[in-house]
Motif scaffolding. Structure first.
Motif, PDB file in Angstrom:
ATOM      1  N   ASP A 180       0.950  -1.059   0.088  1.00  0.00           N
ATOM      2  CA  ASP A 180       0.078   0.010   0.041  1.00  0.00           C
ATOM      3  C   ASP A 180       0.797   1.223  -0.038  1.00  0.00           C
ATOM      4  O   ASP A 180       1.362   1.732   1.023  1.00  0.00           O
ATOM      5  CB  ASP A 180      -0.911   0.133   1.361  1.00  0.00           C
ATOM      6  CG  ASP A 180      -1.944   1.077   1.228  1.00  0.00           C
ATOM      7  OD1 ASP A 180      -2.429   1.536   0.122  1.00  0.00           O
ATOM      8  OD2 ASP A 180      -2.318   1.451   2.386  1.00  0.00           O
ATOM      9  N   GLY A 181       1.273   1.578  -1.034  1.00  0.00           N
ATOM     10  CA  GLY A 181       2.190   2.790  -1.230  1.00  0.00           C
ATOM     11  C   GLY A 181       1.941   3.626  -2.543  1.00  0.00           C
ATOM     12  O   GLY A 181       0.838   3.436  -3.284  1.00  0.00           O
ATOM     13  N   THR A 182       3.133   4.231  -3.057  1.00  0.00           N
ATOM     14  CA  THR A 182       2.831   4.871  -4.202  1.00  0.00           C
ATOM     15  C   THR A 182       2.702   3.957  -5.563  1.00  0.00           C
ATOM     16  O   THR A 182       3.177   2.562  -5.389  1.00  0.00           O
ATOM     17  CB  THR A 182       4.356   5.688  -4.374  1.00  0.00           C
ATOM     18  OG1 THR A 182       5.488   4.850  -4.723  1.00  0.00           O
ATOM     19  CG2 THR A 182       4.463   6.762  -3.238  1.00  0.00           C
ATOM     20  N   ALA A 183       2.353   4.501  -6.655  1.00  0.00           N
ATOM     21  CA  ALA A 183       1.975   3.769  -7.937  1.00  0.00           C
ATOM     22  C   ALA A 183       3.490   3.305  -8.301  1.00  0.00           C
ATOM     23  O   ALA A 183       3.481   1.956  -8.672  1.00  0.00           O
ATOM     24  CB  ALA A 183       1.455   4.678  -8.982  1.00  0.00           C
ATOM     25  N   LEU A 229      -2.131   4.007 -12.834  1.00  0.00           N
ATOM     26  CA  LEU A 229      -1.794   2.714 -12.049  1.00  0.00           C
ATOM     27  C   LEU A 229      -2.648   1.547 -12.685  1.00  0.00           C
ATOM     28  O   LEU A 229      -2.111   0.599 -13.208  1.00  0.00           O
ATOM     29  CB  LEU A 229      -1.659   2.788 -10.466  1.00  0.00           C
ATOM     30  CG  LEU A 229      -1.208   1.629 -10.006  1.00  0.00           C
ATOM     31  CD1 LEU A 229      -0.057   0.857 -10.290  1.00  0.00           C
ATOM     32  CD2 LEU A 229      -1.496   1.563  -8.460  1.00  0.00           C
ATOM     33  N   VAL A 230      -4.022   1.718 -12.843  1.00  0.00           N
ATOM     34  CA  VAL A 230      -4.834   0.779 -13.226  1.00  0.00           C
ATOM     35  C   VAL A 230      -4.447   0.403 -14.692  1.00  0.00           C
ATOM     36  O   VAL A 230      -4.525  -0.711 -15.107  1.00  0.00           O
ATOM     37  CB  VAL A 230      -6.359   1.230 -13.063  1.00  0.00           C
ATOM     38  CG1 VAL A 230      -7.243   0.359 -13.776  1.00  0.00           C
ATOM     39  CG2 VAL A 230      -6.748   1.177 -11.499  1.00  0.00           C
ATOM     40  N   ALA A 247      -6.615  -5.121  -5.960  1.00  0.00           N
ATOM     41  CA  ALA A 247      -6.540  -4.391  -4.944  1.00  0.00           C
ATOM     42  C   ALA A 247      -6.701  -2.613  -5.054  1.00  0.00           C
ATOM     43  O   ALA A 247      -7.269  -1.924  -4.274  1.00  0.00           O
ATOM     44  CB  ALA A 247      -5.181  -4.375  -4.123  1.00  0.00           C
ATOM     45  N   GLU A 248      -6.177  -2.252  -5.997  1.00  0.00           N
ATOM     46  CA  GLU A 248      -6.132  -0.731  -6.695  1.00  0.00           C
ATOM     47  C   GLU A 248      -7.878  -0.485  -6.938  1.00  0.00           C
ATOM     48  O   GLU A 248      -8.581   0.397  -6.423  1.00  0.00           O
ATOM     49  CB  GLU A 248      -5.523  -0.500  -8.002  1.00  0.00           C
ATOM     50  CG  GLU A 248      -5.183   0.861  -8.190  1.00  0.00           C
ATOM     51  CD  GLU A 248      -4.612   1.751  -7.279  1.00  0.00           C
ATOM     52  OE1 GLU A 248      -4.879   2.864  -7.093  1.00  0.00           O
ATOM     53  OE2 GLU A 248      -3.905   1.375  -6.455  1.00  0.00           O
TER      54      GLU A 248
END
Length: 127
Positions: free
Chosen positions: A83-86, A117-118, A106-107
């Motif tokens: 759970d952090g930056t892209a 990111l997706v 998760a995203e």
């Protein structure tokens, strides 16, 4: 004829990126969504029963529970997406389609998925 992810998404009123898998079953198709739920859709792309949402079979919905061929190795289930930056997520994925699928799920489960990111994760899952 098979049911595409696009058709499954339309039948369930979801985005294509929220559809993880569409598997043929005796009575139609079992559609697995990003949250691990499975919904039955008939051969015409119609949801069979709006209340027929069942948990996915044992194991990570991204990782098959058993290999199709016993000689084919199966990677262990991916359980913890950072759970952090892209950039941190993409570094963790490191081009692995299974990790990309887990990270995508998760995203998409976030309140506000990061579209860039997706898109990157979707490209990785499509091989």
């Amino acid at each position: 004829m098979s049911l595409s992810r696009e058709q499954a998404a339309q039948a369930l009123g979801m985005k294509v990126r929220e559809i993880i898998a569409v598997d043929r079953v005796d009575s139609g198709y079992a559609v697995t969504t990003h949250d691990g739920q499975r919904t039955l859709v008939d051969a015409h792309g119609q949801r069979v029963d709006r209340d027929a949402v069942h948990p996915a079979p044992a194991g990570d919905p991204v990782t098959p529970a058993t290999p199709a061929d016993p000689a084919t190795p199966v990677a262990p289930a991916v359980t913890e997406v950072p759970d952090g930056t892209a950039d941190a997520v993409l570094k963790w994925v490191d081009g692995d389609p299974q990790r990309a699928q887990a990270a995508l799920a998760a995203e998409n489960a976030r309140e506000k998925p990061r579209t860039t990111l997706v898109e990157a994760l979707e490209r990785l899952t499509q091989g």
